[in-house]
Design an enzyme around this catalytic site. Structure first.
Site, mmCIF file in Angstrom:
data_model
loop_
_atom_site.group_PDB
_atom_site.id
_atom_site.type_symbol
_atom_site.label_atom_id
_atom_site.label_comp_id
_atom_site.label_asym_id
_atom_site.label_seq_id
_atom_site.Cartn_x
_atom_site.Cartn_y
_atom_site.Cartn_z
ATOM 1 N N TYR A 191 1.007 -1.297 0.144
ATOM 2 C CA TYR A 191 0.182 0.313 0.050
ATOM 3 C C TYR A 191 0.689 1.319 -0.222
ATOM 4 O O TYR A 191 1.053 1.918 1.483
ATOM 5 C CB TYR A 191 -0.901 -0.065 0.704
ATOM 6 C CG TYR A 191 -1.676 -1.522 1.243
ATOM 7 C CD1 TYR A 191 -2.253 -2.473 0.148
ATOM 8 C CD2 TYR A 191 -2.833 -1.476 2.801
ATOM 9 C CE1 TYR A 191 -2.504 -2.880 0.223
ATOM 10 C CE2 TYR A 191 -3.019 -2.278 2.439
ATOM 11 C CZ TYR A 191 -3.567 -3.525 1.214
ATOM 12 O OH TYR A 191 -4.095 -5.013 1.984
ATOM 13 N N GLY A 247 -24.871 0.829 -0.377
ATOM 14 C CA GLY A 247 -26.390 0.578 -0.792
ATOM 15 C C GLY A 247 -26.433 2.323 -1.766
ATOM 16 O O GLY A 247 -27.240 2.062 -2.508
HETATM 17 N N1 LIG Z 1 -5.179 -8.997 1.602
HETATM 18 C C1 LIG Z 1 -5.777 -8.343 0.322
HETATM 19 O O1 LIG Z 1 -4.727 -8.904 -0.958
HETATM 20 C C2 LIG Z 1 -6.415 -6.898 0.223
HETATM 21 C C3 LIG Z 1 -6.935 -6.629 -0.951
HETATM 22 C C4 LIG Z 1 -7.663 -5.518 -0.844
HETATM 23 C C5 LIG Z 1 -7.981 -4.910 0.614
HETATM 24 N N2 LIG Z 1 -7.487 -5.170 1.525
HETATM 25 C C6 LIG Z 1 -7.778 -4.625 2.039
HETATM 26 O O2 LIG Z 1 -8.874 -4.618 3.253
HETATM 27 C C7 LIG Z 1 -9.249 -3.544 2.719
HETATM 28 C C8 LIG Z 1 -11.269 -3.217 3.346
HETATM 29 O O3 LIG Z 1 -11.584 -3.267 1.948
HETATM 30 P P1 LIG Z 1 -11.154 -2.732 0.296
HETATM 31 O O4 LIG Z 1 -11.895 -1.348 0.894
HETATM 32 O O5 LIG Z 1 -11.323 -2.659 -0.700
HETATM 33 O O6 LIG Z 1 -12.975 -2.774 0.395
HETATM 34 P P2 LIG Z 1 -14.223 -2.595 1.693
HETATM 35 O O7 LIG Z 1 -14.300 -2.647 2.734
HETATM 36 O O8 LIG Z 1 -15.543 -3.704 0.952
HETATM 37 O O9 LIG Z 1 -15.091 -1.011 0.629
HETATM 38 C C9 LIG Z 1 -14.567 0.036 1.481
HETATM 39 C C10 LIG Z 1 -14.967 1.621 0.951
HETATM 40 O O10 LIG Z 1 -16.369 1.113 0.424
HETATM 41 C C11 LIG Z 1 -16.389 3.100 1.348
HETATM 42 N N3 LIG Z 1 -17.371 2.655 2.144
HETATM 43 C C12 LIG Z 1 -16.748 2.310 2.935
HETATM 44 N N4 LIG Z 1 -17.288 2.716 4.666
HETATM 45 C C13 LIG Z 1 -18.863 3.493 3.417
HETATM 46 C C14 LIG Z 1 -20.224 4.078 4.228
HETATM 47 N N5 LIG Z 1 -20.687 4.079 5.348
HETATM 48 N N6 LIG Z 1 -20.711 4.870 2.945
HETATM 49 C C15 LIG Z 1 -20.238 4.734 2.204
HETATM 50 N N7 LIG Z 1 -19.561 4.188 1.547
HETATM 51 C C16 LIG Z 1 -18.878 3.257 2.237
HETATM 52 C C17 LIG Z 1 -15.894 3.987 0.418
HETATM 53 O O11 LIG Z 1 -15.522 3.567 -0.268
HETATM 54 P P3 LIG Z 1 -15.404 5.417 -1.383
HETATM 55 O O12 LIG Z 1 -14.975 6.311 -0.496
HETATM 56 O O13 LIG Z 1 -14.145 5.032 -2.057
HETATM 57 O O14 LIG Z 1 -16.656 5.259 -2.172
HETATM 58 C C18 LIG Z 1 -14.579 2.617 0.886
HETATM 59 O O15 LIG Z 1 -13.032 2.819 0.939
HETATM 60 C C19 LIG Z 1 -8.853 -2.539 2.719
HETATM 61 O O16 LIG Z 1 -8.505 -1.379 3.132
HETATM 62 C C20 LIG Z 1 -6.880 -3.852 3.043
HETATM 63 O O17 LIG Z 1 -6.503 -3.084 4.260
HETATM 64 C C21 LIG Z 1 -6.220 -6.658 1.551
#
Ligand SMILES: NC(=O)c1ccc[n+]([C@@H]2O[C@H](COP(=O)([O-])OP(=O)(O)OC[C@H]3O[C@@H](n4cnc5c(N)ncnc54)[C@H](OP(=O)(O)O)[C@@H]3O)[C@@H](O)[C@H]2O)c1
Length: 325
Positions: A70, A225
């Site tokens: 990251y 949503g």
């Molecule tokens: N190990 C791996 O290969 C791997 C891969 C991916 C992720 N990860 C880890 O998993 C974590 C979470 O994954 P992710 O961030 O990709 O997906 P996620 O948690 O499913 O989605 C997070 C995104 O959703 C939106 N969001 C979050 N809360 C919200 C709310 N209350 N209302 C509206 N939108 C909201 C924001 O995006 P916007 O503001 O941009 O719309 C946020 O960046 C990452 O931060 C990372 O630490 C690990």
């Protein structure tokens, strides 16, 4: 329908590390850093990052997930800076980070650990994971190198990420030979991505006492949503995210409808219901790390456990998402 404000801690694998069922993923702090991830995300200001971490801490979250990949130090640095700004002592939080194995051998683990330690600026690495299975070394060699880091007290416990059931078992066995155990496998898991329930990963993790850390638990924001309500937001998303959202937007509509209906009963949001289901449906086996680009996101995620879904509500969500297994 019941509400509850007490959130109990869960043991990370068979270690003595205790985490809240929901942590905060700070991949979004990569923006502005090196590598592809540095270009994928907007460069959040220090103030924004501090506010996100501060909101998570205020909401009771006790752990954070970052990675070398990251931004090659950028996310880790953003996290340690924010923890310092919130005056968090180094033993008050749990930090998980990951080694980037691509085109490297296990020998690189000892070469790069000091960079991780430096970027975390005094906050110990409680969990160190191999980010994905693509490296020049076997899982056994990687676990040997990880065990050396534990012995040298540079990390507290060992995990993997994106490992299959078989590879996870091999990693666990290799660590057992060194008197350790595999603490966690961090994998893609959400109501619209339930493959770990059918490909042996969840079953093996339960059998071996390994914690599943669910990444993308909000379905990259879809389960809030917001894209169903405002489809114009899809166009504004990054290339990869836009592709994932378009593929699943219509398929996930019934899921979001069900989440909204249940959420209205508790006065919470659909995303909070999705997280609540995820970390409770399989007992204590699964914890989740939702990401955030605004403090409000972290506030909502940390408040996702202050109500208890009924058996019937959990089953409804199970039924409506069976096709994602
Ligand atoms: N190990 C791996 O290969 C791997 C891969 C991916 C992720 N990860 C880890 O998993 C974590 C979470 O994954 P992710 O961030 O990709 O997906 P996620 O948690 O499913 O989605 C997070 C995104 O959703 C939106 N969001 C979050 N809360 C919200 C709310 N209350 N209302 C509206 N939108 C909201 C924001 O995006 P916007 O503001 O941009 O719309 C946020 O960046 C990452 O931060 C990372 O630490 C690990």
């Amino acid at each position: 329908m019941t509400t509850d404000t007490k959130v109990s801690l869960r043991r990370l694998g068979q270690t003595n590390i205790q985490v809240t069922p929901i942590g905060l993923g700070v991949m979004q702090f990569a923006g502005g850093g090196k590598g592809i991830m540095g270009r994928m995300y907007r460069n959040l200001t220090t103030q924004e990052k501090n506010a996100i971490v501060g909101a998570a801490l205020e909401g009771g979250i006790n752990w954070f997930d970052t990675a070398e990949m990251y931004g090659f130090g950028h996310s880790e640095q953003g996290l340690s800076t924010a923890l310092k700004a919130a005056q968090v002592e180094d033993d008050e939080v749990v930090v998980a980070t990951k080694w980037f194995p691509f085109l490297r051998t296990a020998g690189n683990l000892s070469k790069t650990i000091n960079d991780r330690i430096r970027h975390m600026d005094g906050y110990p690495i409680d969990l160190y994971m191999v980010h994905h299975p693509w490296s020049f070394s076997s899982p056994e060699a990687e676990m040997e190198a990880m065990a050396d880091l534990v012995e040298a007290e540079q990390i507290r416990s060992v995990g993997v990420s994106n490992f299959s059931a078989d590879r996870m078992r091999r990693a666990h066995r290799a660590l057992q030979k060194r008197g350790l155990s595999l603490a966690a496998n961090q994998v893609h898991y959400s109501l619209i991505h339930r493959r770990i329930e059918t490909n042996g990963i969840l079953e093996t993790a339960k059998e071996l006492g390994i914690t599943i850390i669910a990444y993308m638990p909000l379905g990259y924001g879809m389960l809030t949503g917001k894209y169903h309500k405002s489809p114009e937001l899809v166009r504004k998303s990054s290339f990869f995210r836009r592709k994932m959202i378009r593929r699943n937007l219509e398929r996930s509509r019934p899921v979001v409808n069900a989440l909204e209906e249940i959420a209205s009963r508790y006065g919470v949001t659909p995303g909070q219901v999705a997280l609540n289901w995820l970390v409770n449906f399989h007992g204590e086996s699964v914890v989740a790390i939702p990401g955030a680009t605004e403090a409000e996101h972290a506030r909502q995620s940390s408040g996702a456990l202050h109500f208890t879904l009924t058996e019937e509500e959990r089953s409804v969500l199970d039924e409506v998402t069976r096709e994602f297994r």
